[in-house]
Design an enzyme around this catalytic site. Structure first.
Site, PDB file in Angstrom:
ATOM      1  N   ASP A 228       5.443  36.949  -8.818  1.00 10.66           N
ATOM      2  CA  ASP A 228       4.289  36.579  -8.959  1.00 10.66           C
ATOM      3  C   ASP A 228       3.076  38.069  -9.762  1.00 10.66           C
ATOM      4  O   ASP A 228       3.694  38.916  -9.184  1.00 10.66           O
ATOM      5  CB  ASP A 228       3.560  36.426  -7.787  1.00 10.66           C
TER       6      ASP A 228
ATOM      7  N   THR B 138      -4.782  22.130  -5.840  1.00 10.78           N
ATOM      8  CA  THR B 138      -4.510  21.507  -7.254  1.00 10.78           C
ATOM      9  C   THR B 138      -3.424  22.252  -8.339  1.00 10.78           C
ATOM     10  O   THR B 138      -3.494  21.370  -9.187  1.00 10.78           O
ATOM     11  CB  THR B 138      -5.939  21.356  -7.704  1.00 10.78           C
TER      12      THR B 138
ATOM     13  N   ASP C  32       1.228  40.020  -7.715  1.00  6.03           N
ATOM     14  CA  ASP C  32       1.439  40.219  -6.122  1.00  6.03           C
ATOM     15  C   ASP C  32       2.248  41.195  -6.282  1.00  6.03           C
ATOM     16  O   ASP C  32       2.663  42.977  -5.972  1.00  6.03           O
ATOM     17  CB  ASP C  32       2.562  39.503  -5.196  1.00  6.03           C
TER      18      ASP C  32
ATOM     19  N   ARG D 264      -5.888  30.268  -8.742  1.00  5.96           N
ATOM     20  CA  ARG D 264      -5.381  29.223  -7.970  1.00  5.96           C
ATOM     21  C   ARG D 264      -5.394  28.178  -7.014  1.00  5.96           C
ATOM     22  O   ARG D 264      -5.245  29.130  -6.376  1.00  5.96           O
ATOM     23  CB  ARG D 264      -3.971  29.997  -8.675  1.00  5.96           C
TER      24      ARG D 264
END
Length: 209
Positions: A200, A108, A203, A104
């Site tokens: 996340d 943006t 992670d 990602r």
């Protein structure tokens, strides 16, 4: 329009609650994601096509049901999707595994594709695209785009938690793709994370920051 299936089996819900807890470490998080994936694999394969086959038991010949075709492929979106692959293979050990790598863009928030490696016959297979998070929907849409470009026809998306925004985006872009998740959460925050979510997933699966 692709259907949304929220799998509310008590075992799945219990295990999803465990991994939402921020105190859960990498080892337990990885193990429970794997367990949820196996339970979800059981549910998402519920309507796979069967055919009649003749087998001989120790007692007599009999006509019974067997999977028709048996061509399945699991397509994890790297990295976090890797955490769900083994859970699926527990139930479908003959499945092929393809990989789609995306990251990602932090400015943006849009996904960027960097790696695609697929079985040669994906047009003949039923594909399960797996990724724990369906947030903005960008990665899922791009992954499905990449598969369709290569001839795929039967695709389902399987995730752990989704935001309504991501579900709507995938349904709009790919109305022929059914979506299976364990939890439909409230919304996305300004950083593109699912709320309440589970953080996340990549992670937490791999112990990175």
């Amino acid at each position: 329009m692709g259907e949304l299936h929220v799998i509310d089996h008590p075992l799945i819900q219990h295990k999803l609650t465990i991994i939402r807890d921020k105190r859960v470490g990498t080892q337990q998080f990885r193990q429970v994601v794997n367990e949820i994936a196996t339970l979800m694999a059981y549910e998402v394969t519920r309507n796979m096509v069967t055919e009649d086959v003749v087998v001989e038991t120790p007692i007599a010949k009999t006509t019974q049901k067997s999977l028709a075709g048996k061509k399945v492929a699991i397509i994890p979106i790297i990295r976090a999707g890797l955490g769900m692959v083994d859970g699926f293979l527990e139930l479908i050990p003959a499945a092929k595994v393809g990989h789609i790598g995306m990251y990602r863009d932090q400015k943006t928030l849009k996904p960027v594709e960097y790696f695609v490696k697929m079985p040669s016959d994906i047009e003949q297979r039923e594909l399960f695209v797996v990724d724990p998070m369906l947030a903005t929907g960008g990665s899922a849409i791009m992954a499905i785009d990449a598969l369709k470009k290569r001839g795929a026809k039967k695709i389902r998306f399987v995730g752990l938690v989704a935001a309504p925004e991501g579900v709507k985006a995938v349904q709009k872009a790919h109305p022929d793709v059914d979506i299976y998740v364990a939890g439909l959460d409230d919304h996305l925050n300004k950083d593109g994370y699912i709320v309440p979510g589970l953080g996340d997933a990549g992670d937490r699966l791999f112990g990175t920051k």
